[in-house]
Motif scaffolding. Sequence first.
Motif, PDB file in Angstrom:
ATOM      1  N   LEU A  43      32.725  -4.522   5.181  1.00  0.00           N
ATOM      2  CA  LEU A  43      31.096  -4.800   4.888  1.00  0.00           C
ATOM      3  C   LEU A  43      30.188  -4.360   6.090  1.00  0.00           C
ATOM      4  O   LEU A  43      30.501  -4.935   7.395  1.00  0.00           O
ATOM      5  N   VAL A  44      29.309  -3.592   5.858  1.00  0.00           N
ATOM      6  CA  VAL A  44      28.393  -3.393   7.058  1.00  0.00           C
ATOM      7  C   VAL A  44      26.886  -3.682   6.507  1.00  0.00           C
ATOM      8  O   VAL A  44      26.579  -3.160   5.587  1.00  0.00           O
ATOM      9  N   LEU A  45      26.342  -4.423   7.300  1.00  0.00           N
ATOM     10  CA  LEU A  45      24.966  -4.946   7.022  1.00  0.00           C
ATOM     11  C   LEU A  45      23.952  -4.147   7.974  1.00  0.00           C
ATOM     12  O   LEU A  45      24.251  -4.186   9.421  1.00  0.00           O
ATOM     13  N   CYS A  46      22.802  -3.657   7.786  1.00  0.00           N
ATOM     14  CA  CYS A  46      21.837  -3.309   8.710  1.00  0.00           C
ATOM     15  C   CYS A  46      20.448  -3.373   8.240  1.00  0.00           C
ATOM     16  O   CYS A  46      20.110  -3.423   6.941  1.00  0.00           O
ATOM     17  N   ASP A  47      19.485  -3.424   9.008  1.00  0.00           N
ATOM     18  CA  ASP A  47      18.166  -3.057   8.628  1.00  0.00           C
ATOM     19  C   ASP A  47      17.521  -1.844   9.060  1.00  0.00           C
ATOM     20  O   ASP A  47      17.900  -1.441  10.212  1.00  0.00           O
ATOM     21  N   VAL A  48      16.845  -1.128   8.185  1.00  0.00           N
ATOM     22  CA  VAL A  48      16.349   0.267   8.523  1.00  0.00           C
ATOM     23  C   VAL A  48      14.909   0.521   8.261  1.00  0.00           C
ATOM     24  O   VAL A  48      14.294  -0.277   7.449  1.00  0.00           O
ATOM     25  N   ALA A  49      14.352   1.141   9.250  1.00  0.00           N
ATOM     26  CA  ALA A  49      12.796   1.629   9.076  1.00  0.00           C
ATOM     27  C   ALA A  49      12.518   2.307   7.800  1.00  0.00           C
ATOM     28  O   ALA A  49      13.192   3.055   7.409  1.00  0.00           O
ATOM     29  N   ARG A  50      11.827   1.613   6.949  1.00  0.00           N
ATOM     30  CA  ARG A  50      11.546   2.320   5.579  1.00  0.00           C
ATOM     31  C   ARG A  50      11.311   3.779   5.585  1.00  0.00           C
ATOM     32  O   ARG A  50      12.102   4.314   4.679  1.00  0.00           O
ATOM     33  N   ALA A  51      10.754   4.182   6.525  1.00  0.00           N
ATOM     34  CA  ALA A  51      10.371   5.926   6.240  1.00  0.00           C
ATOM     35  C   ALA A  51      11.671   6.477   6.491  1.00  0.00           C
ATOM     36  O   ALA A  51      11.782   7.899   6.065  1.00  0.00           O
ATOM     37  N   THR A  97       4.979  11.110   8.566  1.00  0.00           N
ATOM     38  CA  THR A  97       6.353  10.405   8.032  1.00  0.00           C
ATOM     39  C   THR A  97       5.958  10.075   6.456  1.00  0.00           C
ATOM     40  O   THR A  97       5.104   9.498   6.011  1.00  0.00           O
ATOM     41  N   ASP A  98       6.986  10.336   5.918  1.00  0.00           N
ATOM     42  CA  ASP A  98       7.038  10.185   4.379  1.00  0.00           C
ATOM     43  C   ASP A  98       7.714   8.570   3.996  1.00  0.00           C
ATOM     44  O   ASP A  98       8.800   8.475   4.450  1.00  0.00           O
ATOM     45  N   PRO A  99       6.915   7.764   3.505  1.00  0.00           N
ATOM     46  CA  PRO A  99       7.551   6.516   3.164  1.00  0.00           C
ATOM     47  C   PRO A  99       8.230   6.350   2.165  1.00  0.00           C
ATOM     48  O   PRO A  99       8.500   5.121   1.806  1.00  0.00           O
ATOM     49  N   VAL A 100       8.665   6.957   1.400  1.00  0.00           N
ATOM     50  CA  VAL A 100       9.298   7.100   0.125  1.00  0.00           C
ATOM     51  C   VAL A 100      10.727   7.033   0.296  1.00  0.00           C
ATOM     52  O   VAL A 100      11.381   7.393   1.104  1.00  0.00           O
ATOM     53  N   VAL A 101      11.255   5.778  -0.433  1.00  0.00           N
ATOM     54  CA  VAL A 101      12.576   5.610  -0.449  1.00  0.00           C
ATOM     55  C   VAL A 101      13.083   6.239  -1.832  1.00  0.00           C
ATOM     56  O   VAL A 101      12.700   5.831  -2.910  1.00  0.00           O
ATOM     57  N   TRP A 102      13.655   7.404  -1.705  1.00  0.00           N
ATOM     58  CA  TRP A 102      13.890   8.287  -3.016  1.00  0.00           C
ATOM     59  C   TRP A 102      14.866   7.595  -3.916  1.00  0.00           C
ATOM     60  O   TRP A 102      14.664   7.563  -5.064  1.00  0.00           O
ATOM     61  N   GLU A 103      15.789   6.872  -3.469  1.00  0.00           N
ATOM     62  CA  GLU A 103      16.902   6.033  -3.965  1.00  0.00           C
ATOM     63  C   GLU A 103      16.087   5.045  -4.988  1.00  0.00           C
ATOM     64  O   GLU A 103      16.432   4.719  -6.153  1.00  0.00           O
ATOM     65  N   ASN A 104      15.166   4.327  -4.545  1.00  0.00           N
ATOM     66  CA  ASN A 104      14.337   3.289  -5.100  1.00  0.00           C
ATOM     67  C   ASN A 104      13.736   3.927  -6.431  1.00  0.00           C
ATOM     68  O   ASN A 104      13.417   3.358  -7.412  1.00  0.00           O
ATOM     69  N   VAL A 105      12.922   4.987  -6.107  1.00  0.00           N
ATOM     70  CA  VAL A 105      12.379   5.781  -7.003  1.00  0.00           C
ATOM     71  C   VAL A 105      12.935   6.007  -8.297  1.00  0.00           C
ATOM     72  O   VAL A 105      12.857   5.770  -9.383  1.00  0.00           O
ATOM     73  N   SER A 106      14.164   6.615  -7.735  1.00  0.00           N
ATOM     74  CA  SER A 106      15.004   7.091  -9.145  1.00  0.00           C
ATOM     75  C   SER A 106      15.562   6.153  -9.974  1.00  0.00           C
ATOM     76  O   SER A 106      15.646   5.831 -11.015  1.00  0.00           O
ATOM     77  N   SER A 107      16.220   4.907  -9.196  1.00  0.00           N
ATOM     78  CA  SER A 107      16.431   3.484  -9.736  1.00  0.00           C
ATOM     79  C   SER A 107      15.519   2.861 -10.446  1.00  0.00           C
ATOM     80  O   SER A 107      15.480   2.226 -11.698  1.00  0.00           O
ATOM     81  N   LEU A 238       4.104   4.292  -7.569  1.00  0.00           N
ATOM     82  CA  LEU A 238       5.486   4.112  -7.729  1.00  0.00           C
ATOM     83  C   LEU A 238       6.300   4.677  -6.631  1.00  0.00           C
ATOM     84  O   LEU A 238       7.542   3.782  -6.352  1.00  0.00           O
ATOM     85  N   THR A 239       6.230   5.534  -5.816  1.00  0.00           N
ATOM     86  CA  THR A 239       7.006   5.966  -4.731  1.00  0.00           C
ATOM     87  C   THR A 239       6.899   5.013  -3.485  1.00  0.00           C
ATOM     88  O   THR A 239       7.916   5.124  -2.551  1.00  0.00           O
ATOM     89  N   THR A 240       5.769   4.372  -3.441  1.00  0.00           N
ATOM     90  CA  THR A 240       5.531   3.592  -2.200  1.00  0.00           C
ATOM     91  C   THR A 240       5.367   2.110  -2.645  1.00  0.00           C
ATOM     92  O   THR A 240       5.226   1.507  -1.712  1.00  0.00           O
ATOM     93  N   ALA A 241       5.867   1.878  -3.851  1.00  0.00           N
ATOM     94  CA  ALA A 241       5.748   0.608  -4.194  1.00  0.00           C
ATOM     95  C   ALA A 241       4.523  -0.209  -4.154  1.00  0.00           C
ATOM     96  O   ALA A 241       4.591  -1.578  -3.775  1.00  0.00           O
ATOM     97  N   LYS A 242       3.465   0.356  -4.321  1.00  0.00           N
ATOM     98  CA  LYS A 242       2.243  -0.219  -4.442  1.00  0.00           C
ATOM     99  C   LYS A 242       1.763  -0.568  -5.624  1.00  0.00           C
ATOM    100  O   LYS A 242       1.067  -0.084  -6.302  1.00  0.00           O
ATOM    101  N   SER A 243       2.323  -2.084  -6.188  1.00  0.00           N
ATOM    102  CA  SER A 243       2.182  -2.252  -7.855  1.00  0.00           C
ATOM    103  C   SER A 243       0.685  -2.470  -8.116  1.00  0.00           C
ATOM    104  O   SER A 243       0.410  -2.410  -9.034  1.00  0.00           O
ATOM    105  N   SER A 244      -0.114  -2.882  -6.895  1.00  0.00           N
ATOM    106  CA  SER A 244      -1.452  -3.397  -7.257  1.00  0.00           C
ATOM    107  C   SER A 244      -2.247  -2.115  -7.843  1.00  0.00           C
ATOM    108  O   SER A 244      -2.978  -2.266  -8.565  1.00  0.00           O
ATOM    109  N   ALA A 245      -1.902  -1.065  -7.090  1.00  0.00           N
ATOM    110  CA  ALA A 245      -2.631   0.349  -7.507  1.00  0.00           C
ATOM    111  C   ALA A 245      -2.458   0.677  -8.626  1.00  0.00           C
ATOM    112  O   ALA A 245      -3.143   1.313  -9.689  1.00  0.00           O
TER     113      ALA A 245
END
Length: 340
Positions: A43-51, A97-107, A238-245
């Motif tokens: 098991l590997v855990l880490c934190d990564v800059a969103r971009a 820099t593109d802040p999109v997490v493409w895996e989250n967009v697909s999911s 959707l791609t930047t997780a800004k649900s308020s918009a």
Amino acid sequence: MVHLRIVAPHAECRHVVELLTGSDSAFNIVHLENVATKPDGDLVLCDVARADVSLVVADLRELDVDVDGSIAIEEIDSEISALSSNAFRRRRDDFATDPVVWENVSSRTSENVELSQSYIVFMVASMLIAAVGIYFNQPILIVGAMVVGPDFGPIAGICVALVNRSERLARRSAAALFYGFLIGTLATCAMTILLREIDQIPSTIDFDSHTLVRFISNPDIFSVYVALIAGVVGMLSLTTAKSSALVGVLISVATVPAASNIGVAAAYADWSTARGATIQLGLNLASIMAAGLVTLLLQRRIYMRRRRAHLSDRARTTAGLPIGRSRRADVDPDEEPAAE
């Protein structure tokens, strides 16, 4: 910041840890040997800059972690750390820099296109609310119906499917959109007939005299104008997780009210109004999809440019990855840029 939970076979985890250690975007790396089951491994855990999340995940997929193990992605609400703060500040100041997490967009998109009972209930409920607003010329109910309507999920799903060339997602999204509007429109028509028969609504309606909601069945240039802008903002939310918009997008575009108006007008046999509402619905859907698709393609192009540059990062050699090309370029050309 984004948290990654990685499970991989012990033999592969050495490369995983070397990859994360060599990355300027990964912090708080924890490696626990032989603690995972189903699949067995480390098991590997880490934190990564969103971009840089999608860049790191793409490297992990080159190591076949997604095949032999798993990668979980979780959003971090806040993290108190000088290292993470410096990484965030560095990426924040990089305008390209593109802040999109493409895996989250697909999911996220895949979850929102299911033709489920709850989806149908939301669609029917939103159109019935809009119908009351149409009966009594009440725009506040039209706004409420726009917020309740779940139709943006399948619309976004079609855009994502076209960019990712996913025929299955495209079919699921189109089916949810079609049947949702069809069932909602029929339910609205039936309920309108019932309410009229029991004398709860007027026996006739002059739709042109309802000045506050007349725009629903009278499309013009601003219908397309607003829908195009809403498509851009909706896809960005959707791609930047800004649900308020996204709430603003739902309120600004008359898709659900237009479909509801088709059912109401059909119940009153006002085919001119029904035709106008149908055109309004078609224009809104086409404009949102077109703008959303263009927005997504531009974001994808930015990511592919960054991915191509990342492939030349010498830090990849520490994990045994090639420089200048991806191992997955031949098997997954839509996800990986070709070697220059």
